[in-house]
Each structure stands twice: as C-alpha cells, then as structure tokens.
Design an enzyme around this catalytic site. Sequence first.
Site, mmCIF file in Angstrom:
data_model
loop_
_atom_site.group_PDB
_atom_site.id
_atom_site.type_symbol
_atom_site.label_atom_id
_atom_site.label_comp_id
_atom_site.label_asym_id
_atom_site.label_seq_id
_atom_site.Cartn_x
_atom_site.Cartn_y
_atom_site.Cartn_z
ATOM 1 N N LEU A 189 0.816 -1.212 0.000
ATOM 2 C CA LEU A 189 0.000 0.000 0.000
ATOM 3 C C LEU A 189 0.852 1.265 0.000
ATOM 4 O O LEU A 189 0.479 2.288 0.578
ATOM 5 C CB LEU A 189 -0.938 -0.003 1.222
ATOM 6 C CG LEU A 189 -1.773 -1.276 1.417
ATOM 7 C CD1 LEU A 189 -2.595 -1.187 2.695
ATOM 8 C CD2 LEU A 189 -2.668 -1.522 0.204
ATOM 9 N N ASP A 224 9.062 -5.174 -5.644
ATOM 10 C CA ASP A 224 9.857 -6.384 -5.864
ATOM 11 C C ASP A 224 10.669 -6.722 -4.613
ATOM 12 O O ASP A 224 10.822 -7.894 -4.257
ATOM 13 C CB ASP A 224 10.802 -6.187 -7.049
ATOM 14 C CG ASP A 224 10.064 -5.747 -8.300
ATOM 15 O OD1 ASP A 224 8.926 -6.195 -8.505
ATOM 16 O OD2 ASP A 224 10.630 -4.941 -9.065
ATOM 17 N N ALA A 246 3.275 4.131 0.871
ATOM 18 C CA ALA A 246 3.785 4.706 2.114
ATOM 19 C C ALA A 246 3.017 4.229 3.343
ATOM 20 O O ALA A 246 3.503 4.353 4.472
ATOM 21 C CB ALA A 246 3.739 6.225 2.037
ATOM 22 N N GLY A 275 2.232 1.089 4.050
ATOM 23 C CA GLY A 275 2.724 -0.197 4.515
ATOM 24 C C GLY A 275 2.206 -1.327 3.655
ATOM 25 O O GLY A 275 2.178 -1.223 2.430
#
Length: 330
Positions: free
Chosen positions: A235, A266, A237, A239
Amino acid sequence: MIVTLTANPSVDRTVTLTEPLRRGQVHRAASVTSHPGGKGVNVARVVSGSGARVLAVLPATEDDPVVHGLRTAGIEFRTVPVVGGPRVNLTIAETDGTTTKINEPGHPLRAGDLAELTALLVELAAGAEWIVLSGSLPPGVPVDWYCRLVATLSTPRSSPNGTHRLRVAVDTSDAPLHALFAEHSGAAPDLIKPNSAELGQITGLDAVALEDPAAAAEAAATLIDRGVGAVLATLGAAGAVLVTADGAWFAAAPPIRARSTVGAGDSALAGYLLADLAGAAPADRLRTAVAYGSAATALPGTELPGPADISLDAVTAHRLVIVDRPPAPA
C-alpha cells in the site's frame, strides 16, 4: 531455492534530476545509473544479496546486457535464446522522491520461446521451493500464459525426497492479472503481490479506497475465497497487508526519506519469500516484506536493498479483523 521468471527483462536506467521535473523544459541530470531489471530480475537481485540461493530465468542472448549484469553480480541464471535485445525502462527521479517511469513494450516472444521457457521452469521445479512469475508480458504473448504456468507448475511431482509441490507466486498487472481470476481459469497461485491499484483491478473496487488497510484486507480476503494461498498487498507509504486463510495482518511502513520507488514492490516480495524460507510466522513475513520495501524506497535510483539496509525492529505488525468473518485464532 527461489526461481524467478522475468518474461520481459529490461535495462533499468534512472536519471536523477537536480530540480523538479517540468514538462517541455531542459533539465540537467545529477546522475544516471543502469541495472539489469524486470521485476523477476529485481527479486533475484534482492534474494541473492541476502545470501539465499536464487536462479533467474529469462529470454535473452549471451551478449544481452541484462545477462552481463547478472553475471557481474554473481547471480545464477538460465536463459532461452531469443531474437532481439532487452527493452529499456527509464525512470526520472526528482529530489523529493517522485519518480516518473517510461517503460518500453519489449520484443515479442514466439510460441517456441514460450514452450522452451515453460519446459525450463518445469525442469527447475523439482529443486525449487518457490517459483516467482513476475512482471509484464512481452507483445504477442497470450495474456493467460501465467495462468497456464501456474496450473502446470502447481502439479505435484516426484523429487529425490518424495513427492514435491513447490509454491508459485505471481506479481503482474492488467490483462495477465485479470486472466488469473477469469472464470474457470483453474489457476490459484500460492501467493500474489498486488498493489492497491492492482487489487482494485481484480476486485472491481476503487484503488484509492483500497489504500486503507482494512478495506485492502477485506478485498484480499475475497481472493483467498477464490483459492489463492496468500495475498501480500503493498500500500505504498502506508505499509502492507497480508491475508491468508488463517487471518489478516497489517504492518505500517517506518518513517523514511523516500528517494525512489523503483523496485520497492519487488523488494517487498523478496523479503516475504526470504522470511518464508526461514520459517517465519505470517506476521513476521509481513514485517520483513515491509522492511525490505521501505529500504528500497529510501535508496536512490535502481539500487536495491541488502541485509545491511533493513531495519526489521522498526516495523510492527498487528492482526486485522475482517468484517463478516470469524476472528482467526491468536
């Protein structure tokens, strides 16, 4: 061992500007860097940097610059020879961490190339714990190819230690992602790693709304109901969320100075797989994923994190209760 497939490899070139990007204006670059790229290659770079064994599979010639980069980095690889070189993916990085990406489409793969890649993955499956199908598909490749690979690779097969069923992770978007969840596809990966936009693509929900962890967890739970083993939804910034049949967890990203988002997803996927291979519990797999993804964002250009860049203690995870579902056991 982790095996990664990069069907559409690239040379990832990052131009870092000295000032904000302005359309139609002349800019001066503070630096220019190039690395072997494509999502599966990025996962391989992070896993290799951690000291775990990884093997990168890709369509490429021996003189391909991506192959040269893998060889220089000491990363194991296997190739299927193809016509044409890799695409170039350009990232324009601004000083505040904003990145603008321009990705080339890549060179088409022929039916014979796909058959060889499939056969190579089947060959490697007996010695792998995870196979990661990652990134976009080149022009002309059927959009359901990942779907077919999941079905093929998920078939239990014999190994020296008895019956072996490796696990398959998929990280893709757009039509190839839709194909995985098409009716009667028969493909249910053990892990998918969508961002909020990709989670919206396959659930029909608003991507902005899915930046909320509770909403993302509820959306991801619908994919568990459709047979997916685990959903790691990154998501940005905020988390990331992890949802499995046993429950849901959220981990907030630690405070960092964002420098480049290239390779962050990745890196998060690589962190999750590394923690899984180490036998970590779901919450700790999620914490490790967020730690790696955040570390990538804090690095410039196309640099990817290693163990020295990771601050696992800065990331905490807690359970989420999904509406209309019984709470998972503690």
